[in-house]
Design a protein around this motif. Structure first.
Motif, PDB file in Angstrom:
ATOM      1  N   ARG A  19      81.988  72.792 113.166  1.00 55.06           N
ATOM      2  CA  ARG A  19      80.548  72.713 112.923  1.00 55.06           C
ATOM      3  C   ARG A  19      79.821  72.082 114.106  1.00 55.06           C
ATOM      4  N   GLU A  41      76.202  78.645 109.586  1.00 59.71           N
ATOM      5  CA  GLU A  41      75.428  77.452 109.250  1.00 59.71           C
ATOM      6  C   GLU A  41      74.589  76.982 110.446  1.00 59.71           C
ATOM      7  N   ASP A  69      86.227  70.022 115.692  1.00 63.71           N
ATOM      8  CA  ASP A  69      85.193  70.114 114.664  1.00 63.71           C
ATOM      9  C   ASP A  69      84.382  71.394 114.854  1.00 63.71           C
ATOM     10  N   ARG A  77      86.518  79.332 108.524  1.00 60.55           N
ATOM     11  CA  ARG A  77      85.703  78.142 108.767  1.00 60.55           C
ATOM     12  C   ARG A  77      84.853  78.305 110.026  1.00 60.55           C
ATOM     13  N   ASP A  78      85.419  78.954 111.036  1.00 62.92           N
ATOM     14  CA  ASP A  78      84.678  79.143 112.283  1.00 62.92           C
ATOM     15  C   ASP A  78      83.471  80.053 112.068  1.00 62.92           C
ATOM     16  N   ASP A 103      81.972  80.491 109.147  1.00 57.14           N
ATOM     17  CA  ASP A 103      81.050  79.683 108.333  1.00 57.14           C
ATOM     18  C   ASP A 103      80.236  78.747 109.219  1.00 57.14           C
ATOM     19  N   ALA A 104      80.914  78.103 110.172  1.00 60.19           N
ATOM     20  CA  ALA A 104      80.245  77.126 111.034  1.00 60.19           C
ATOM     21  C   ALA A 104      79.155  77.788 111.873  1.00 60.19           C
ATOM     22  N   GLU A 143      92.298  80.815 107.160  1.00 57.71           N
ATOM     23  CA  GLU A 143      91.340  79.797 106.737  1.00 57.71           C
ATOM     24  C   GLU A 143      90.572  79.217 107.928  1.00 57.71           C
ATOM     25  N   LEU A 144      91.256  78.994 109.045  1.00 56.81           N
ATOM     26  CA  LEU A 144      90.579  78.446 110.218  1.00 56.81           C
ATOM     27  C   LEU A 144      89.530  79.420 110.753  1.00 56.81           C
ATOM     28  N   ARG A 188      93.239  72.492 117.417  1.00 52.90           N
ATOM     29  CA  ARG A 188      93.598  72.329 116.003  1.00 52.90           C
ATOM     30  C   ARG A 188      95.024  72.759 115.715  1.00 52.90           C
TER      31      ARG A 188
END
Length: 361
Positions: free
Chosen positions: A37, A111, A35, A104-105, A107-108, A100-101, A59
């Motif tokens: 995030r 955030e 996960d 996301r990392d 982005d996380a 994409e992974l 993952r």
């Protein structure tokens, strides 16, 4: 009549925070779990000074060191074969998954920084260096990219362009300087000529040290040109080529101090570390276990190898506070989530203790 205000490209930046005693601590990249995030929130919470984009290899395809670095390449795509990553004729599902992974990392982390209202001194990203990357990806023939010097040059140029985009985006979104860590765990095998050929019966010829140094120096320069505020070369192998790593222009060299022998390391290792430090190169010292210990070690026991190193090299221990960064011994992917969090927090405790040592030290 009201005045119309035209939009501008001006970016409002937060003033840099004052340095804190625990800022000189960070992790080396990998983390247990899947996960991003949750992990990013932990990393930001435990490492207020130098958080990083975590790697979550559990993952699978595209999330390990080679896959996520391949996702940065420009105009070169990879796919997964039973033997590992291989150059693809065009981007497919495996390549898109890696891209994409990684997105996301980032982005996380973005955030997590926003949720915490954090203003770190810097943020860090990790990439496989050119030699580890080209040793870990195959050509269409099944041979390592490493065996084709033209392909090696193309990979290095592609990685440099990908880093330019990645560093710019990370710096903009984190609103902080970016540290680039170049991972070269395979470098000793490249120099020794001990990597296996596809048949498994032979080995790839060793690469001359001058050639290795030139390409790695190019990667360091490319990271700096991409906007990196600091470039770190990391090799947690028990026998890293310290003199070579110190000659490529990096700001810091990261090692597993325990694997080297700590203060009891061989004289040639101690000499090489001393030369790095004396030349102004930072040492990133891996002194916190990267897997769960049988019992939680005492802070002084963890600090002892670094304190002993400074003593053996003839440096004031205060150098640990301003010319060293505390890290786990290596990545934390093999640790439990509980120990990963504990180990990360412990690096900060050690960094603070080096600034203000307890009386018992």
């Amino acid at each position: 009549m009201s005045e119309t205000i035209e939009p501008t490209d001006t970016v409002v930046t937060t003033p840099p925070r004052e340095p804190q005693p625990g800022d000189r601590a960070t992790g080396l990249g990998s983390w247990p779990g899947t996960d991003p995030r949750e992990v990013a929130r932990t990393v930001v919470g435990e490492l207020p000074g130098l958080p990083y984009v975590p790697e979550l290899p559990a993952r699978g395809v595209g999330a390990d060191m080679i896959g996520r670095t391949a996702a940065l390449l420009v105009d070169i795509a990879t796919e997964v074969w039973p033997s590992g990553y291989r150059v693809a004729r065009r981007p497919g599902g495996d390549h898109r998954r890696g891209v994409e992974l990684l997105a996301r990392d980032v982005d996380a982390l973005d955030e997590a920084l926003g949720e915490a209202g954090a203003t770190p001194a810097a943020v860090k990203c990790q990439v496989a260096g050119p030699w580890t990357l080209t040793a870990g990806v195959e050509l269409h023939s099944g041979h390592r990219v490493l065996t084709d010097r033209g392909a090696v040059t193309e990979f290095a140029a592609s990685l440099a362009e990908g880093l330019r985009v990645h560093v710019a985006e990370l710096g903009r979104r984190a609103n902080a300087p970016v540290v680039v860590q170049i991972d070269e765990p395979t470098l000793p095998a490249v120099l020794a000529g001990s990597l296996r050929t596809p048949s498994g019966y032979g080995t790839v010829g060793s690469v001359p040290g001058a050639e290795v140094r030139a390409l790695l120096a190019g990667a360091v320069a490319a990271a700096r040109e991409a906007g990196a505020a600091q470039v770190v070369v990391h090799c947690c192998h028990p026998t890293p080529p310290l003199a070579l790593l110190g000659a490529v222009g990096a700001d810091a060299v990261a090692v597993d101090l325990g694997a080297l022998g700590g203060a009891d390391a061989p004289k040639d290792v101690l000499d090489a570390l001393g030369e790095l430090w004396d030349a102004g190169t930072e040492l990133w010292l891996g002194i916190v276990p990267s897997t769960d210990p049988d019992a939680p070690p005492a802070l002084h026991d963890l600090a002892a190898p670094a304190l002993g190193l400074a003593d053996r090299l003839g440096f004031d221990r205060a150098r640990l506070a301003d010319r060293a960064v505390v890290t786990p011994a290596c990545g934390l992917a093999g640790a439990s989530p509980r120990w990963a969090r504990t180990a990360t927090g412990t690096t900060v405790e050690l960094a603070r203790a080096f600034v203000d040592p307890p009386a018992s030290w």
